[in-house]
Scaffold this active site. Structure first.
Site, PDB file in Angstrom:
ATOM      1  N   GLY A 236      97.578 108.514 -22.056  1.00 29.64           N
ATOM      2  CA  GLY A 236      96.748 109.692 -21.867  1.00 29.64           C
ATOM      3  C   GLY A 236      97.546 110.848 -21.295  1.00 29.64           C
ATOM      4  O   GLY A 236      97.675 111.904 -21.889  1.00 29.64           O
ATOM      5  N   GLU A 698     101.295 109.603 -10.854  1.00 26.32           N
ATOM      6  CA  GLU A 698     101.971 110.870 -11.116  1.00 26.32           C
ATOM      7  C   GLU A 698     103.022 111.226 -10.075  1.00 26.32           C
ATOM      8  O   GLU A 698     103.792 112.176 -10.262  1.00 26.32           O
ATOM      9  CB  GLU A 698     100.922 111.983 -11.212  1.00 26.32           C
ATOM     10  CG  GLU A 698     100.065 111.842 -12.453  1.00 26.32           C
ATOM     11  CD  GLU A 698      98.773 112.611 -12.391  1.00 26.32           C
ATOM     12  OE1 GLU A 698      98.693 113.691 -12.996  1.00 26.32           O
ATOM     13  OE2 GLU A 698      97.826 112.121 -11.747  1.00 26.32           O
TER      14      GLU A 698
END
Length: 732
Positions: A236, A698
């Site tokens: 994604g 992240e």
């Protein structure tokens, strides 16, 4: 009590299905009477469709329907407060960006639809699009309250410029980068099925709530009329947060035709239809004393903001504005309107480019002051959020610096650039800080069920985009109920399940874990209550309370396991659902932290740059799955290698992206990636949640490109400000 899997090196529960081909992704779903749709893309960057010839396509073999601005699919307007694009496809004749969908062909096979789409010809009245960030000038400051734009000044200081002028040493750094693309392995795809005015869509999504809102808003449905099944997702990185025009057009075509429709974007269309990371230029100015102590920090940015809408890029809000102690701070993040394809969040959307700017400037300050880059960061260590008295829920960044430096061998770094050689190779070391916000926990719900077959089912609609959310759910529930992991079944990826946390912003596991633990405890409570009160229970009527331990129920006069209890009381399962609003005490700030250390080798004759060693140490609170956490950090660093050395997509004056496939858009491959020594500090963060786990996905992306850039400077003495760092930039 069985050993807890929490924090162990756990292989993914879906690993075998994925590696053997048993996992079904969106385009793998088949329905009877399935039709196939193909988009037709605009070949100009801005203008109007004056005519479109669909006659040949409509007569082509197998074609069921052709839709265009002259024969549109009915869609509802975009709501004023909707995220993402601000228009609906095919509802007018305007072309807003190169590659915009201007038609849909539906046929009885993919090949027939593809061939017919190639027959369509459009005439345009074109205008010159705005495509150059460099030519656009200064943008408009972001007005949204949560933008992070602010100015904090010490008493007696009139402006940030005055603070900088009064500093003993100043650094003024301007950096830039072009558009980047998530380009996930699985192309964007959907299969739309209507039954009795209820819509089921098989499609990859990261955020079920956002996807439902976007699709139902376009089609005029109520949320309860839509079900999204997204059991497996092939990546994604932000690109699947929103439903793009392909999903909406496929569902609308399926409704019009009264039969299921599959629509799969080709790779080129993924690069235009799906949002990309904005091009951005940034200016960071630092003021400091001679010893490197910061006296003023200013971070300004101008980011691409397409006229069609997209992600509001804010490079400094959670980097410069949150990282270092300074009495004077100025953040101004601006948007520049261009006629380009939509932008959207791409992994560490704001923080990756923002960290490159501030961490490059900090390295320049280290050079200007003669202070070691690690020591410089420790001298400016912030114990509260700059400009506030809010402390972090947990912050062990100083440990990340020290442990990382020791593991990497930072003490061997040459303080004078371009002085270490190995034959024709120049060798350099660099480091940078990683920071990523953790405050954005998602509201979510988890149901835990004890079942008569001796297993425990954990259910939530979180979408596992490859990060291991399903495995994390199973681990937390197995720990809470005291059972081996192979007796816990995780059920995810379906909006008919209890509301799932968004797999965005590194928040899925951190949001879901405390909810899952609470649901498991509630289910245990219902189990013991049934054991003590149901007249058919062998434990009912005992003088001592029923206790639960590792799947067993016990009183002073007997014991049995929960499966036997369920059979005795003739129940298939006992369940409990817990919902968590996931609020954080506003007196706290919450972030993940890390430190990157990198060694590069730069060929003195060709300018080729190779990353030869990399060490990253992160502080993410409690680690749920050590194997998955390390993999996430490694994947983030690989993103950073691409960010620093390879990834960029120029837009030509016509509005067309120069690269629209994975041959031209270059990403790191195995030969580009060394062994990455990734370490997660063993910890806990009870102020964040009772499980104590913050996000990791992240964090590895943030600052890793800066560490590489700083290492290149240490190797060559050449400072590159415009990413990616290509050989010709070093040979000049």
């Amino acid at each position: 009590m069985n050993p807890s899997p929490l924090g162990g090196n756990i292989s993914r529960i879906d690993g075998r299905a994925k590696t053997t081909g048993a996992a079904r992704y969106s385009a793998d779903y088949r329905e009877s009477d399935l039709a196939y749709a193909v988009l037709v893309s605009a070949t100009i960057g801005l203008g109007t469709v004056t005519a479109i010839d669909t006659d040949a396509a409509a007569r082509a073999p197998g074609v069921l329907a052709v839709y265009s601005p002259f024969a549109p699919l009915p869609l509802h307007p975009v709501a004023d407060d909707a995220l993402g694009e601000n228009y609906r496809p095919l509802q007018d004749r305007e072309v807003r960006f190169h590659g915009q969908a201007i038609g849909v062909v539906v046929a009885d096979s993919f090949e027939h639809a593809r061939d017919a789409a190639a027959m369509i010809r459009a005439d345009y009245q074109s205008r010159t699009p705005r495509t150059s960030l460099a030519d656009a000038g200064r943008g408009t400051s972001i007005a949204m309250p949560e933008s992070g734009n602010k100015t904090v000044l010490a008493p007696g200081i009139a402006s940030i410029d005055d603070a900088l002028r009064g500093s003993e040493i100043t650094v003024d750094t301007v950096v830039s980068q072009l558009a980047q693309h998530a380009a996930a392995m699985e192309p964007h795809a959907s299969v739309a099925v209507w039954r009795n005015n209820l819509l089921t869509i098989y499609t990859g999504t990261q955020f079920p709530g956002r996807a439902i809102a976007g699709i139902t808003g376009a089609l005029g449905l109520q949320p309860e009329q839509l079900r999204i099944i997204s059991t497996y997702v092939g990546g994604g990185f932000g690109s699947r947060v929103l439903p793009w025009t392909d999903v909406i057009l496929g569902a609308a075509a399926a409704r019009e035709l009264g039969r299921p429709v599959k629509l799969v974007l080709n790779r080129s269309q993924v690069f235009s239809v799906v949002g990309h990371r904005s091009a951005v230029r940034q200016r960071v100015r630092l003021g400091a004393r001679a010893d490197g102590t910061l006296t003023a920090v200013s971070h300004e940015s101008d980011a691409e903001a397409p006229a069609v809408g997209g992600w509001p890029l804010r490079t400094a809000a959670e980097t410069t504005a949150a990282l270092y102690r300074t009495p004077n701070l100025h953040v101004d993040q601006r948007h520049v309107t261009l006629d380009t394809a939509p932008t959207w969040a791409m992994r560490a959307p704001n923080e990756a480019p923002g960290a490159f700017a501030i961490e490059t400037a900090m390295d320049e300050l280290a050079v200007a002051t003669g202070v070691d880059p690690v020591e410089l960061r420790l001298r400016n260590y912030a114990t509260t959020l700059p400009g506030t008295d809010r402390r972090g829920t947990s912050k062990r960044l100083d440990e990340c610096y020290r442990l990382g430096a020791n593991r990497f061998g930072w003490s061997a770094r040459a303080t004078t650039p371009a002085t270490r050689r190995d034959g024709q190779w120049l060798i350099g070391m660099g480091m940078a800080t990683a920071i990523y916000p953790a405050a954005g926990r998602s509201a979510n719900a988890v149901q835990v069920s004890f079942r008569e077959d001796g297993t425990v089912l954990a259910s939530t609609a979180v979408m596992d985009i490859g990060t291991g959310a399903a495995t994390a759910l199973a681990i937390v529930v197995a720990d809470a109920v005291g059972l081996p992991l192979d007796r816990v079944v995780a059920q995810v990826g379906d909006t008919d399940l209890p509301e799932g946390a968004g797999a965005v912003g590194s928040r899925a596991t951190g949001s879901m874990a405390p909810t899952a633990r609470a649901a498991a405890r509630a289910a245990i409570g219902r189990l013991t209550d049934a054991a003590s009160t149901d007249p058919r229970s062998p434990l009912a009527g005992s003088e001592s309370p029923v206790t639960y331990d590792g799947g067993g129920l016990r009183t002073s006069n007997g014991s049995l396991n929960f499966a036997d209890l369920l059979r005795e009381i003739r129940m298939e399962h006992i369940s409990a659902t817990h919902r968590d609003e996931a609020t954080l005490n506003p007196s706290f700030a919450a972030h993940g932290f890390g430190a990157h250390f990198c060694e590069v080798r730069v060929h003195s004759l060709t300018g080729e740059t190779r990353v030869s060693r990399f060490t990253t140490v992160v502080d993410i609170g409690r680690v749920i799955n050590a194997k998955a956490a390390r993999s996430q950090v490694v994947g983030g660093v690989i993103f950073g290698i691409g960010h620093a050395l390879l990834e960029a997509n120029p837009i030509d004056p016509s509005g067309r992206f120069a690269s629209s496939n994975l041959a031209d858009y270059v990403v790191p491959v195995n030969a580009d990636v060394p062994f990455i020594d990734a370490v997660c500090l063993d910890g806990d963060d009870q102020d964040f949640s009772d499980v104590g786990a913050r996000g990791v996905g992240e964090l590895g992306v943030v600052g890793s490109a800066a560490a590489i850039g700083n290492a290149v400077f240490n190797a060559t003495g050449i400072r590159v400000h415009d990413l990616p760092i290509h050989p010709e930039l070093l040979l000049r």
